[in-house]
Design a protein around this motif. Structure first.
Motif, mmCIF file in Angstrom:
data_model
loop_
_atom_site.group_PDB
_atom_site.id
_atom_site.type_symbol
_atom_site.label_atom_id
_atom_site.label_comp_id
_atom_site.label_asym_id
_atom_site.label_seq_id
_atom_site.Cartn_x
_atom_site.Cartn_y
_atom_site.Cartn_z
ATOM 1 N N LEU A 1 0.825 -1.208 0.000
ATOM 2 C CA LEU A 1 0.000 0.000 0.000
ATOM 3 C C LEU A 1 0.858 1.256 0.000
ATOM 4 C CD1 LEU A 1 -2.840 1.191 0.164
ATOM 5 C CD2 LEU A 1 -2.665 1.101 2.655
ATOM 6 N N ALA B 1 1.039 4.156 -2.898
ATOM 7 C CA ALA B 1 0.740 5.555 -2.595
ATOM 8 C C ALA B 1 1.910 6.476 -2.879
ATOM 9 C CB ALA B 1 0.334 5.688 -1.129
ATOM 10 N N LEU C 1 -9.337 -2.088 -3.747
ATOM 11 C CA LEU C 1 -8.761 -0.818 -4.143
ATOM 12 C C LEU C 1 -7.818 -1.049 -5.317
ATOM 13 C CD1 LEU C 1 -8.450 2.227 -3.422
ATOM 14 C CD2 LEU C 1 -6.485 1.571 -2.027
ATOM 15 N N LEU D 1 -4.707 -0.498 -6.900
ATOM 16 C CA LEU D 1 -3.398 -0.012 -6.498
ATOM 17 C C LEU D 1 -2.693 0.744 -7.619
ATOM 18 C CD1 LEU D 1 -2.063 -3.058 -4.425
ATOM 19 C CD2 LEU D 1 -3.226 -0.989 -3.619
ATOM 20 N N VAL E 1 -4.389 5.005 -6.969
ATOM 21 C CA VAL E 1 -4.717 5.250 -5.561
ATOM 22 C C VAL E 1 -5.343 6.631 -5.428
ATOM 23 C CG1 VAL E 1 -3.762 5.436 -3.245
ATOM 24 C CG2 VAL E 1 -2.839 3.773 -4.851
ATOM 25 N N ARG F 1 -3.459 8.797 -0.431
ATOM 26 C CA ARG F 1 -2.078 9.271 -0.481
ATOM 27 C C ARG F 1 -1.795 10.228 0.675
ATOM 28 N NH1 ARG F 1 0.588 8.498 -5.425
ATOM 29 N NH2 ARG F 1 -0.725 7.523 -7.024
#
Length: 218
Positions: A29, A33, A89, A91, A94, A99
């Motif tokens: 993640l 981000a 989500l 990826l 994002v 973020r």
């Protein structure tokens, strides 16, 4: 040398596997981000350390409200990363709000870790556990007015003390007659009155009884 047998704890193995999966999800993640390189690896470390610090505070029994607060914050970050990387989500795209959350997480983790590690200890607990210093003040000496004079023992009445002594037991008349004969025989033989010790030896009676008999003979 014989190798020591290694005991494998199933719960510990499960915890290591779960921590590794959560670590990987947080890393993925953070990378998605925009936190690449070593920064993506630092995010899961900060989350796990915050969980450990909150758990230690809960175990210590001090400031449980703060411990639970930061424990839930770290747990939410870990669960959020696990859910976000489970396909819910994208990826590759994002959203901006995520973020912003990822970028602001280091400040939140630093604040929580600092408060948990260097939080103020309850001063009342320290005062309760700290031993009291020995008192150097001496107790005041009692004055003459505070000291009560010893009470004299009550004296028994004269009548009571006299009645306490037992009256002499009466001498049997037959014993007095026998003692008189022994005394007459002793006077006829020696020309002197018989004494108490000789009378006691001749009659074979105790000395107090011999004294009573002697008073009866005079």
């Amino acid at each position: 040398m014989r190798a020591l047998p290694v005991r494998v704890d199933a719960v510990l193995v499960q915890a290591v596997i779960a921590a590794a999966l959560s670590f990987a999800h947080l890393h993925d993640l953070a990378s998605a981000a925009g936190q690449d390189g070593w920064k993506a690896w630092a995010y899961p470390v900060s989350v796990d350390l915050l969980l450990v610090a909150a758990w230690r505070r809960l175990r210590s029994g001090e400031a449980k409200a703060a411990g639970w607060c930061w424990f839930l914050v770290a747990l939410t970050a870990s669960l959020g990363a696990n859910v976000a990387t489970a396909g819910l989500l994208d990826l590759e795209d994002v959203p901006a709000w995520l973020r912003i959350l990822v970028a602001g997480w280091p400040a939140v983790a630093f604040l929580g870790g600092t408060l948990l590690a260097h939080g103020a200890v309850n001063p009342s607990a320290d005062r309760a556990t700290a031993p009291e210093p020995p008192s150097t003040a001496q107790a005041p000496e009692p004055t003459a007015a505070d000291v009560e004079p010893p009470t004299a023992a009550p004296e028994l009445p004269a009548a009571a003390s006299e009645s306490a002594s037992l009256p002499p037991s009466p001498v049997p008349p037959a014993l007095v007659t026998l003692a008189r004969k022994v005394a007459d025989e002793h006077r006829a033989r020696t020309g002197t009155d018989i004494d108490t010790s000789t009378l006691r030896a001749r009659l074979g009676v105790p000395m107090p009884l011999a004294e009573l008999i002697t008073t009866q003979l005079t």
